[in-house]
Design an enzyme around this catalytic site. Sequence first.
Site, PDB file in Angstrom:
ATOM      1  N   CYS A   1       0.862  -1.184   0.000  1.00  0.00           N
ATOM      2  CA  CYS A   1       0.000   0.000   0.000  1.00  0.00           C
ATOM      3  C   CYS A   1       0.894   1.228   0.000  1.00  0.00           C
ATOM      4  O   CYS A   1       1.636   1.470   0.960  1.00  0.00           O
ATOM      5  CB  CYS A   1      -0.913   0.006   1.218  1.00  0.00           C
ATOM      6  SG  CYS A   1      -1.919   1.512   1.358  1.00  0.00           S
TER       7      CYS A   1
ATOM      8  N   CYS B   1      -5.082   5.688  -3.600  1.00  0.00           N
ATOM      9  CA  CYS B   1      -4.335   4.437  -3.697  1.00  0.00           C
ATOM     10  C   CYS B   1      -2.974   4.745  -4.300  1.00  0.00           C
ATOM     11  O   CYS B   1      -2.887   5.142  -5.466  1.00  0.00           O
ATOM     12  CB  CYS B   1      -5.082   3.415  -4.546  1.00  0.00           C
ATOM     13  SG  CYS B   1      -4.215   1.831  -4.716  1.00  0.00           S
TER      14      CYS B   1
END
Length: 288
Positions: free
Chosen positions: A71, A220
């Site tokens: 991430c 993201c």
Amino acid sequence: MKFTKMHGLGNDYIYINADLEKDIDYSELAILLSKRHFSVGADGIITISKSDKADFFMQIYNADGSKGEMCGNGIRCVGKYVYENGLTMKKHLTIDTLAGIKVLDLNVVKGKVVSVKVDMGEPLTHDGDILHSEEEVTSLTHTLNILGNDYEVIDISMGNPHTVIFVPELTDELVLNVGKEIESHPFYKNRTNVEFVKVMDVNTLQMRVYERGSGETFACGTGSCASVVAYALKYHFYGDVTVKLLGGDLKINWNKTDNHIYMEGPATKVYEGIHRPDGDRQLHRRGR
């Protein structure tokens, strides 16, 4: 159990020092604590622990309890967490992840980490082969029929899978319905993250994302990187690109010299808290 709520451009996670909080089923805990309105609320949990390969190891647990490989927004917050909690005094860090070791450079102002630049490594195909700037985008492109419509998709990996779709406009129908269908499409045996991208100008992309295991999120980091790779291959542009997300902007660059993707953006602490096993949570708001 002590935790810290942090976010990178609204992509929020609950951060826990796993070296101190042991014997916990973090998959189950992620499902419990990620529920908005009923609990702390987050896109998942990220645990931080010692590593024999790097300075630290991070593990991602999505809101549905599944594990994530990487991430980009989360790893920036890991850098802020370990520095501001005195776990390291380094401003140049290595973080081990399920997608490999990533390198962080911390921008520290008056003892606080305000932004982080991350070397995200080389982009990959979904099969794990390294991508280069001269790659033919046609080899990564195919068509999916979703809800009666055909979509041209480009599959990129940043250690986790991404499916990029260029569209003239970003709509709720695309993200929440089409994105949900693609995320769990049988073509992707381990599911995929889905990015819908609108080209604003030569240096600017606008993106919304339906993340694997979490649904739509405000940002993201790995998806932004994958989108810039797909953009470079499709439109033959290489340079600094701003990716505009619901939670703010990320700066992405695919460096042709070392073939690495570099991402830069903020990391924000929201609050610290204590989760009690009986469900009683006492939150101590201490500012950012």
